[in-house]
Design an enzyme around this catalytic site. Structure first.
Site, PDB file in Angstrom:
ATOM      1  N   LYS A  68       0.766  -1.206   0.162  1.00 39.72           N
ATOM      2  CA  LYS A  68       0.254  -0.197   0.113  1.00 39.72           C
ATOM      3  C   LYS A  68       0.486   1.174  -0.079  1.00 39.72           C
ATOM      4  CE  LYS A  68      -3.633   2.083   3.286  1.00 39.72           C
ATOM      5  NZ  LYS A  68      -4.102   1.741   4.336  1.00 39.72           N
ATOM      6  N   LYS A 120      -2.270  -1.367  -3.831  1.00 42.95           N
ATOM      7  CA  LYS A 120      -2.909   0.188  -4.288  1.00 42.95           C
ATOM      8  C   LYS A 120      -2.373   1.376  -3.391  1.00 42.95           C
ATOM      9  CE  LYS A 120      -5.726   2.042  -0.377  1.00 42.95           C
ATOM     10  NZ  LYS A 120      -5.927   2.031   0.978  1.00 42.95           N
TER      11      LYS A 120
HETATM   12  C1  PBG Z   1      -7.257   3.011   5.990  1.00 43.36           C
HETATM   13  C2  PBG Z   1      -7.722   2.541   4.229  1.00 43.36           C
HETATM   14  C3  PBG Z   1      -7.480   3.755   3.477  1.00 43.36           C
HETATM   15  C4  PBG Z   1      -8.305   3.493   2.654  1.00 43.36           C
HETATM   16  C5  PBG Z   1      -8.340   2.222   2.764  1.00 43.36           C
HETATM   17  N1  PBG Z   1      -8.524   1.850   3.433  1.00 43.36           N
HETATM   18  C6  PBG Z   1      -6.659   5.266   3.965  1.00 43.36           C
HETATM   19  C7  PBG Z   1      -5.004   5.283   4.000  1.00 43.36           C
HETATM   20  O1  PBG Z   1      -4.594   5.141   3.883  1.00 43.36           O
HETATM   21  O2  PBG Z   1      -5.833   6.831   4.288  1.00 43.36           O
HETATM   22  C8  PBG Z   1      -7.967   4.485   1.000  1.00 43.36           C
HETATM   23  C9  PBG Z   1      -9.361   3.597   0.254  1.00 43.36           C
HETATM   24  C10 PBG Z   1      -9.899   4.575  -0.526  1.00 43.36           C
HETATM   25  O3  PBG Z   1      -8.732   6.247  -1.584  1.00 43.36           O
HETATM   26  O4  PBG Z   1     -10.443   4.833  -1.416  1.00 43.36           O
HETATM   27  N2  PBG Z   1      -6.269   3.212   6.496  1.00 43.36           N
HETATM   28 ZN    ZN Z   2      -5.676   2.827   8.265  1.00 45.10          ZN
END
Ligand code: PBG
Ligand code: ZN
Length: 321
Positions: A193, A246
């Site tokens: 991520k 992601k």
């Molecule tokens: C939380 C999380 C996030 C997303 C999914 N789970 C946001 C972040 O890490 O700030 C993002 C999903 C999206 O932007 O559609 N950990």
């Molecule tokens: Zn988070």
């Protein structure tokens, strides 16, 4: 004199469909949903046109409607009424996500209900775990993730999806689930991520913006492909059942790379990717359906088995046309 190999031969109308290498199947799409404990009715998310925060009362009818439309899996995010420093509502038995999961599963047991496993929607500071001296404390946060995982499994989640990017999160969660009798619940790890600028609209949707700092100490540097591979490799060793990349479209090289590990791979087409297409389409600059289908095909072509996208319902409709 003339070309012997003519690539155009197979591009004729009647031949093209036969030699299509990448196809989108409806089962491969997963819809993210937001449940807001304080909401009485659907609350539109302005930065994500077409998406809403649902009240808990919507969980049952929604599960039935979605399944009837062909949706086979959903991933849930909760917005609790109360936030605190240690994310108590993330593992409360009557927490927003626990209630949403059990209501959806009761209404439509065939719908696969996945829970996002993180603390940022539940902490007052908005970070993905416990903060000590201004830093995200890795190992203490792992204990929190174990508690959240077990409470989500107890509520009936079919799968948990840790997104906190803590070191050792998969092995910690696996151990806790196994110990509590949930050895059959798979872990879909947000293994790679990135600290992306594409999560902005989500943070409005989930009310998970942070009060200080950023997420760069735990999310990945977008410049690093080899590190991205190692992150997923480690999660595979720790026992992840499904890996994830992601965001999706900016990271297709990483997705293709991680596919080679042999585990099923998910790709998250995130809020910013959704919002960009929506905005351009609203201006009449692009053809929304065509752009979405091209984006999804590219994600599938790069190796995704599951695509998490806010466009799921539209895609299912378009695939049926
Ligand atoms: C939380 C999380 C996030 C997303 C999914 N789970 C946001 C972040 O890490 O700030 C993002 C999903 C999206 O932007 O559609 N950990
Ligand atoms: Zn988070």
């Amino acid at each position: 004199m003339y070309p012997k190999t003519r690539m155009r031969r197979l591009r004729r109308d009647i031949l093209r469909p036969i030699f299509t290498e990448t196809r989108l199947s409806p089962e491969a799409f997963c819809l993210p949903l937001f449940f807001d404990e304080a909401a009485k009715e659907e609350v539109p998310i302005s930065s994500m046109p077409g998406q809403v925060r649902y009240p808990l009362s919507a969980a049952e009818p929604l599960a039935k409607t979605l399944y009837a439309e062909g949706v086979r899996s959903v991933i849930l995010f909760g917005i609790p009424r109360e936030k605190d420093a240690c994310a108590t509502q993330a593992f409360a038995e009557d927490g927003v996500i626990q209630r949403a999961v059990s209501a959806m599963k009761a209404a439509e047991p065939r719908l696969v209900v996945i829970t996002d496993l993180c603390a940022c929607e539940y902490t007052s500071h908005g970070h993905c775990g416990i903060i000590r001296e201004g830093e995200l404390d890795n190992d203490e946060s792992l204990l929190l993730m174990q508690k959240i995982a077990v409470s989500q499994a107890k509520a009936g989640a079919d799968m948990v999806a840790p997104s906190c990017m803590l070191d050792g999160m998969v092995s910690a969660i696996r151990e806790a689930l196994d110990y509590e009798g949930f050895s059959n619940i798979p872990i879909m790890s947000y293994s790679t991520k990135f600290a992306s600028s594409l999560y902005g609209p989500f943070r409005e949707a989930a009310d998970s913006g942070f009060s200080f700092g950023d997420r760069q100490s735990y999310q990945m540097n977008p410049a690093n492909a080899r590190e991205a591979f190692r992150e997923s490799e480690l999660d595979a060793e720790e026992g992840a059942d499904i890996l994830m990349v992601k965001p999706a479209t900016f990271y297709l090289d990483v997705l293709a790379d991680i596919h080679s590990l042999g585990l099923p791979v998910a790709a998250y087409h995130v809020s910013g990717e959704y919002a960009m297409i929506k905005a351009a389409a609203a201006n009449g600059w692009i053809d929304e359906k065509k752009v979405v289908m091209e984006a999804m095909t590219s994600i599938k072509r790069a190796g995704a088995d599951l695509i998490i996208t806010y466009y799921t319902r539209d895609i299912l409709r378009w695939l049926n046309e």
